[in-house]
Scaffold this active site. Structure first.
Site, PDB file in Angstrom:
ATOM      1  N   GLU A  29     105.341  53.438  66.032  1.00  0.00           N
ATOM      2  CA  GLU A  29     107.009  53.544  64.808  1.00  0.00           C
ATOM      3  C   GLU A  29     107.927  54.647  65.363  1.00  0.00           C
ATOM      4  O   GLU A  29     107.471  56.007  65.479  1.00  0.00           O
ATOM      5  CB  GLU A  29     105.352  54.168  63.964  1.00  0.00           C
ATOM      6  CG  GLU A  29     104.295  53.379  64.146  1.00  0.00           C
ATOM      7  CD  GLU A  29     102.946  54.283  63.581  1.00  0.00           C
ATOM      8  OE1 GLU A  29     103.142  55.067  62.821  1.00  0.00           O
ATOM      9  OE2 GLU A  29     101.558  53.232  63.244  1.00  0.00           O
ATOM     10  N   ALA A  59     100.703  50.721  61.809  1.00  0.00           N
ATOM     11  CA  ALA A  59      99.551  50.481  61.925  1.00  0.00           C
ATOM     12  C   ALA A  59      99.092  50.533  63.398  1.00  0.00           C
ATOM     13  O   ALA A  59     100.047  49.778  63.973  1.00  0.00           O
ATOM     14  CB  ALA A  59      98.989  48.370  61.518  1.00  0.00           C
ATOM     15  N   GLU A  60      98.125  51.531  63.755  1.00  0.00           N
ATOM     16  CA  GLU A  60      98.024  51.521  65.071  1.00  0.00           C
ATOM     17  C   GLU A  60      97.106  50.487  65.461  1.00  0.00           C
ATOM     18  O   GLU A  60      97.495  49.989  66.873  1.00  0.00           O
ATOM     19  CB  GLU A  60      97.194  53.047  65.074  1.00  0.00           C
ATOM     20  CG  GLU A  60      98.511  53.855  65.070  1.00  0.00           C
ATOM     21  CD  GLU A  60      98.504  54.594  63.601  1.00  0.00           C
ATOM     22  OE1 GLU A  60      97.769  54.468  62.989  1.00  0.00           O
ATOM     23  OE2 GLU A  60      99.484  55.114  63.606  1.00  0.00           O
ATOM     24  N   GLN A  82     102.188  57.868  67.200  1.00  0.00           N
ATOM     25  CA  GLN A  82     102.288  59.242  66.608  1.00  0.00           C
ATOM     26  C   GLN A  82     102.036  60.295  67.327  1.00  0.00           C
ATOM     27  O   GLN A  82     102.491  61.021  67.844  1.00  0.00           O
ATOM     28  CB  GLN A  82     103.018  58.769  65.583  1.00  0.00           C
ATOM     29  CG  GLN A  82     104.079  59.216  65.105  1.00  0.00           C
ATOM     30  CD  GLN A  82     104.843  58.911  63.626  1.00  0.00           C
ATOM     31  OE1 GLN A  82     104.400  58.798  62.514  1.00  0.00           O
ATOM     32  NE2 GLN A  82     106.040  58.386  63.755  1.00  0.00           N
ATOM     33  N   PHE A  83     100.613  60.626  66.992  1.00  0.00           N
ATOM     34  CA  PHE A  83     100.285  61.278  66.838  1.00  0.00           C
ATOM     35  C   PHE A  83      98.748  61.467  67.360  1.00  0.00           C
ATOM     36  O   PHE A  83      98.556  60.144  66.939  1.00  0.00           O
ATOM     37  CB  PHE A  83      99.622  62.272  65.611  1.00  0.00           C
ATOM     38  CG  PHE A  83     101.121  63.225  65.568  1.00  0.00           C
ATOM     39  CD1 PHE A  83     101.440  64.631  66.345  1.00  0.00           C
ATOM     40  CD2 PHE A  83     102.067  62.535  65.215  1.00  0.00           C
ATOM     41  CE1 PHE A  83     102.598  65.222  66.239  1.00  0.00           C
ATOM     42  CE2 PHE A  83     103.326  63.289  64.668  1.00  0.00           C
ATOM     43  CZ  PHE A  83     103.385  64.567  65.200  1.00  0.00           C
ATOM     44  N   ASP A  84      98.367  61.801  68.104  1.00  0.00           N
ATOM     45  CA  ASP A  84      97.116  62.324  69.580  1.00  0.00           C
ATOM     46  C   ASP A  84      95.924  62.064  67.812  1.00  0.00           C
ATOM     47  O   ASP A  84      95.245  60.735  68.072  1.00  0.00           O
ATOM     48  CB  ASP A  84      95.658  63.238  69.211  1.00  0.00           C
ATOM     49  CG  ASP A  84      96.896  64.245  68.384  1.00  0.00           C
ATOM     50  OD1 ASP A  84      96.232  64.742  67.749  1.00  0.00           O
ATOM     51  OD2 ASP A  84      97.069  65.504  69.100  1.00  0.00           O
ATOM     52  N   GLY A  85      95.920  62.166  66.695  1.00  0.00           N
ATOM     53  CA  GLY A  85      94.897  61.956  65.603  1.00  0.00           C
ATOM     54  C   GLY A  85      94.887  60.567  64.535  1.00  0.00           C
ATOM     55  O   GLY A  85      94.473  60.102  64.577  1.00  0.00           O
ATOM     56  N   PHE A  86      95.763  60.010  65.355  1.00  0.00           N
ATOM     57  CA  PHE A  86      96.379  58.170  64.857  1.00  0.00           C
ATOM     58  C   PHE A  86      95.757  57.353  65.391  1.00  0.00           C
ATOM     59  O   PHE A  86      95.354  56.840  65.063  1.00  0.00           O
ATOM     60  CB  PHE A  86      97.935  57.858  64.186  1.00  0.00           C
ATOM     61  CG  PHE A  86      98.218  59.184  63.511  1.00  0.00           C
ATOM     62  CD1 PHE A  86      97.676  60.267  62.772  1.00  0.00           C
ATOM     63  CD2 PHE A  86      99.755  59.627  63.546  1.00  0.00           C
ATOM     64  CE1 PHE A  86      98.554  61.174  61.713  1.00  0.00           C
ATOM     65  CE2 PHE A  86     100.433  60.369  62.699  1.00  0.00           C
ATOM     66  CZ  PHE A  86      99.742  61.459  62.185  1.00  0.00           C
ATOM     67  N   PRO A  89      92.203  54.932  63.799  1.00  0.00           N
ATOM     68  CA  PRO A  89      92.687  53.286  64.200  1.00  0.00           C
ATOM     69  C   PRO A  89      92.550  52.259  64.797  1.00  0.00           C
ATOM     70  O   PRO A  89      92.313  51.253  64.854  1.00  0.00           O
ATOM     71  CB  PRO A  89      93.877  53.593  62.538  1.00  0.00           C
ATOM     72  CG  PRO A  89      94.133  54.638  62.644  1.00  0.00           C
ATOM     73  CD  PRO A  89      93.579  55.712  63.985  1.00  0.00           C
ATOM     74  N   HIS A 129      96.903  66.082  63.959  1.00  0.00           N
ATOM     75  CA  HIS A 129      98.103  66.346  64.319  1.00  0.00           C
ATOM     76  C   HIS A 129      97.730  66.366  65.565  1.00  0.00           C
ATOM     77  O   HIS A 129      98.545  67.569  66.536  1.00  0.00           O
ATOM     78  CB  HIS A 129      99.537  67.192  64.098  1.00  0.00           C
ATOM     79  CG  HIS A 129      99.931  65.494  62.553  1.00  0.00           C
ATOM     80  ND1 HIS A 129      99.637  65.492  62.098  1.00  0.00           N
ATOM     81  CD2 HIS A 129     101.474  65.696  62.951  1.00  0.00           C
ATOM     82  CE1 HIS A 129      99.529  65.328  61.117  1.00  0.00           C
ATOM     83  NE2 HIS A 129     101.375  64.662  61.678  1.00  0.00           N
TER      84      HIS A 129
END
Lengths: 336, 371
Positions: A29, A59-60, A82-86, A89, A129
């Site tokens: 992204e 959409a990961e 984009q970030f660890d917490g993403f 999914p 994040h």
């Protein structure tokens, strides 16, 4: 040698990997015109075009699942989460597909996918994040897990991860993106140490501190402080979390006889307990005291104003050092 | 051919909303747009499709029998879905690449699967049943809908290379509820990827009827993603062939993805572990028995005087022979030795796993010489 930030070193690594192999394609992204939210892919769209630097829908699972299909077709996708917490999914595609297809097909299908994850806390970010999900992936057979701590490693091991025929989950400590260091941009990959090797960052004789990622810097600060008290910490950067280089780890533990493991991920069933169990199995007769963990707490990553109480700092590390040295320390408030 | 947006009231009415060339009684129904895609199909080709379907049904029955006899851990029957699988798969070119779910026995049959390929995974010998490169079919996928994204990624590679190929993915009506399937459609549309989505709406996702997955005909969703779709009678092999030829031509022409919903019915259980009598009634099953895809084509051929007894006899003999080979391959499989459990996890050496292998090898060796 060139002085680069860790972020620029990663960008240089991607550029070199893409020049070396036209099958390397990037997906993520905002990685195109924006150059990524951390600008790691800055300039790559201009050099390689939209067919190789692919801005994706948000959409990961889609990003990683599409990378799986590209790998079927013979590509070497490099995914930016984009970030660890993403990454959650995409967890199913990573652990059920990326990790297993080589095994399921007895090696007939290779998954040379690199999954880059800007990682962990300490930057005052919003919720989701600052996560440290490395244990999930280190626990998953079929994946390799790398965590970098400096620009030189970042440049080299990212290229090695991309060149590997195995999938690699590649953790980049975002707290260190702007930290500078010398990078040998001309060094050949063939001469470089394998990405799976741990590295003794600082020699010492009294206690082995095993750590990785941004915590390497914190551990080095602790080592400086300990030196003032006449204690010599040996700091080992694991660099690879799957596999862990236990030969190097054991060599250090046999020298010092004492172990502190430091990571900012939470404790239960994490890397630290695993590393300590493995060290104990291999080096029990060399241990002078029970190994100690210094980790994040077993809480969801706290709000930014509280994260300093969650992240291991040099005082918590020194406290643990006191414990393994059987010195007075804060947990008992007196002689142990 | 425009997508329907009529709410699904019941499974019987729902079928009447699909496109067809052969009516359930075998009558040829003129179709303004589909006919052109099968204008070349003569009696010889129709008999070949019939033969494929009969053999597939026999393979499927043998799979069920082998499971009941304890030779397979599980089997996912496809009885009733022969026309969808054969009709669509026979439209493919050899270089196209398929990403199937676990129920696509007919698709791998059409792609040239060998007798052991049908059972190797279900018997538990290997994680994948066949060589993907040989069949140009990805391993059977059990995670619902995950393979649709793989097809889109593969298609992205095709597009980069401007190759004349198409990626095809098969999934069921239940899968359309999955995020991955919806993400796959978004990615496919965004990049105009040459991929064909084939939804086999067999009306039941284990015990959940299709109305739980979708309140509108599933094909109606695709245009919302910017993907043209067709809703065909999945028990009409000619309509399935025609629809797939349309979709493949569309994708091959660089016009991006296409979507087919084949409305069919799973006559048996979801898998051999399932008991469909707990959740669906006999009347529904019987109504679908009257739409049997093989009987439908036989009726058409018979009425046309194109179903000689020799064809029927030869087809039955061929089906029996394939089943026999499949059984022999299954019973003849030799399980790999214990240390093979470690094989192929990684492409390159992994010291952690190597250590475990060595430990286990030493453990096994400790039994050597024991009586």
């Amino acid at each position: 040698m060139t002085e680069l930030t860790l972020g620029k070193a990663l960008g240089a690594g991607l550029r070199q990997a893409m020049r070396d192999d036209e099958k390397v394609v990037l997906l993520g992204e905002d990685i195109g015109k924006l150059g990524g939210v951390f600008r790691i892919t800055d300039g790559l769209l201009d050099e390689f075009g939209a067919a190789r630097v692919i801005d994706t829908p948000l959409a990961e699972s889609g990003i990683v699942g599409t990378a799986v299909g590209l790998a079927f077709r013979g590509y070497r996708p490099v995914v930016e989460i984009q970030f660890d917490g993403f990454v959650y999914p995409a967890f199913d595609q990573i652990v059920s597909q990326v990790a297993k297809l080589h095994y399921r097909t007895q090696g007939r299908v290779k998954m040379p996918i690199t999954i880059r994850i800007p990682w962990a806390g300490g930057i005052g970010a919003a919720e989701h994040h600052s996560e440290s999900p490395e244990a999930y992936f280190a626990h998953t057979a079929g994946l390799r897990v790398i965590a970098v701590s400096n620009p030189e490693d970042a440049y080299r091991s990212l290229r090695q991860a991309i060149a590997s025929d195995d999938p690699v989950v590649f953790f980049e400590p975002k707290r260190l993106y702007h930290h500078k260091g010398e990078v040998d941009l001309e060094a050949s990959l063939a001469d470089a140490p394998p990405m799976g090797l741990a590295r003794v960052v600082r020699q010492g004789t009294d206690v082995t501190v095993l750590t990785y990622g941004a915590m390497v810097s914190t551990a080095l600060q602790a080592a400086e402080a300990a030196e003032d008290e006449g204690i010599a910490l040996e700091v080992v950067d694991l660099r690879s979390l799957s596999p862990v280089d236990y030969d190097s780890v054991a060599a250090s533990v046999r020298k010092t006889g004492r172990v502190v493991v430091v990571h900012e991920a939470s404790r239960e069933a994490g890397l630290a307990p695993e590393v300590i169990a493995s060290v104990t199995e291999r080096c029990f007769e060399y241990l002078e005291s029970a190994p100690v963990r210094v980790t994040g707490h077993d809480v969801p990553y706290p709000p930014a104003k509280l994260e300093k109480y969650h992240l291991p700092d040099l005082d918590r590390i020194l406290d643990a050092v006191d414990r393994v040295l059987d010195r007075p320390h804060s947990l008992t408030g007196a002689d142990a | 051919m425009s997508p329907q947006t009529t709410p699904i009231a019941d499974t019987a009415q729902d079928l009447e909303l699909s496109e067809r060339i052969l009516a359930p009684d075998g009558t040829r129904v003129p179709h303004a747009r589909l006919d052109a895609f099968v204008a070349d199909v003569d009696a010889v080709q129709l008999r070949a499709l019939h033969r494929d379907m009969v053999i597939l049904r026999r393979i499927d029955a043998e799979g069920v029998a082998l499971q009941r006899q304890g030779q397979l851990g599980l089997w996912a029957p496809c009885q009733g879905q022969e026309a969808t699988q054969i009709g669509t798969a026979r439209a493919l070119d050899p270089q196209d690449y398929v990403f199937p779910s676990y129920r696509e026995t007919g698709v791998i049959y059409a792609r040239g699967a060998q007798p052991g390929d049908y059972v190797r995974m279900w018997r538990g010998e290997e994680g994948a049943a066949y060589d993907p490169a040989a069949l140009r079919v990805a391993p059977l996928q059990i995670i619902i809908g995950a393979q649709t994204l793989h097809a889109v990624g593969y298609a992205l590679g095709i597009r980069h290379e401007s190759a004349p190929e198409v990626a095809v993915t098969y999934f069921g009506d239940g899968a359309t509820s999955q995020g991955d399937v919806n993400e796959a459609m978004i990615f496919a549309a965004s990049y105009q990827a040459p991929v064909v989505f084939v939804c086999q709406n067999n009306h039941w996702a284990i015990s959940e009827p299709v109305a739980v997955q979708s309140q509108y005909p599933i094909a109606g969703r695709a245009p919302g993603f910017g993907i043209p779709s067709l809703r065909v009678d999945g028990n009409d092999v000619l309509a399935c062939l025609a629809a797939m030829r349309w979709a493949l031509a569309h994708a091959r022409a660089g016009k991006g993805p296409a979507y087919i919903e084949a409305v069919t019915y799973r006559m048996g259980p979801h898998t051999t572990a399932d008991d469909p009598t707990r959740y669906r009634d006999d009347a529904e099953l019987e109504s679908w028995r009257r739409r049997d895809p093989i009987a439908r084509l036989e009726a058409y051929l018979r009425a046309s005087g194109e179903l000689p007894d020799e064809h029927l006899a030869e087809t039955q003999a061929a089906a029996d022979a394939v089943a026999k080979e499949m059984r022999a391959a299954c019973l003849g499989m030799v399980t790999r030795p214990p240390l093979a459990v470690f094989d192929g996890v990684y492409a390159e050496p992994h010291t952690g796993l190597e250590r475990q292998r060595d430990e286990y090898a030493a453990y096994l060796a400790s039994f050597e010489g024991e009586a």
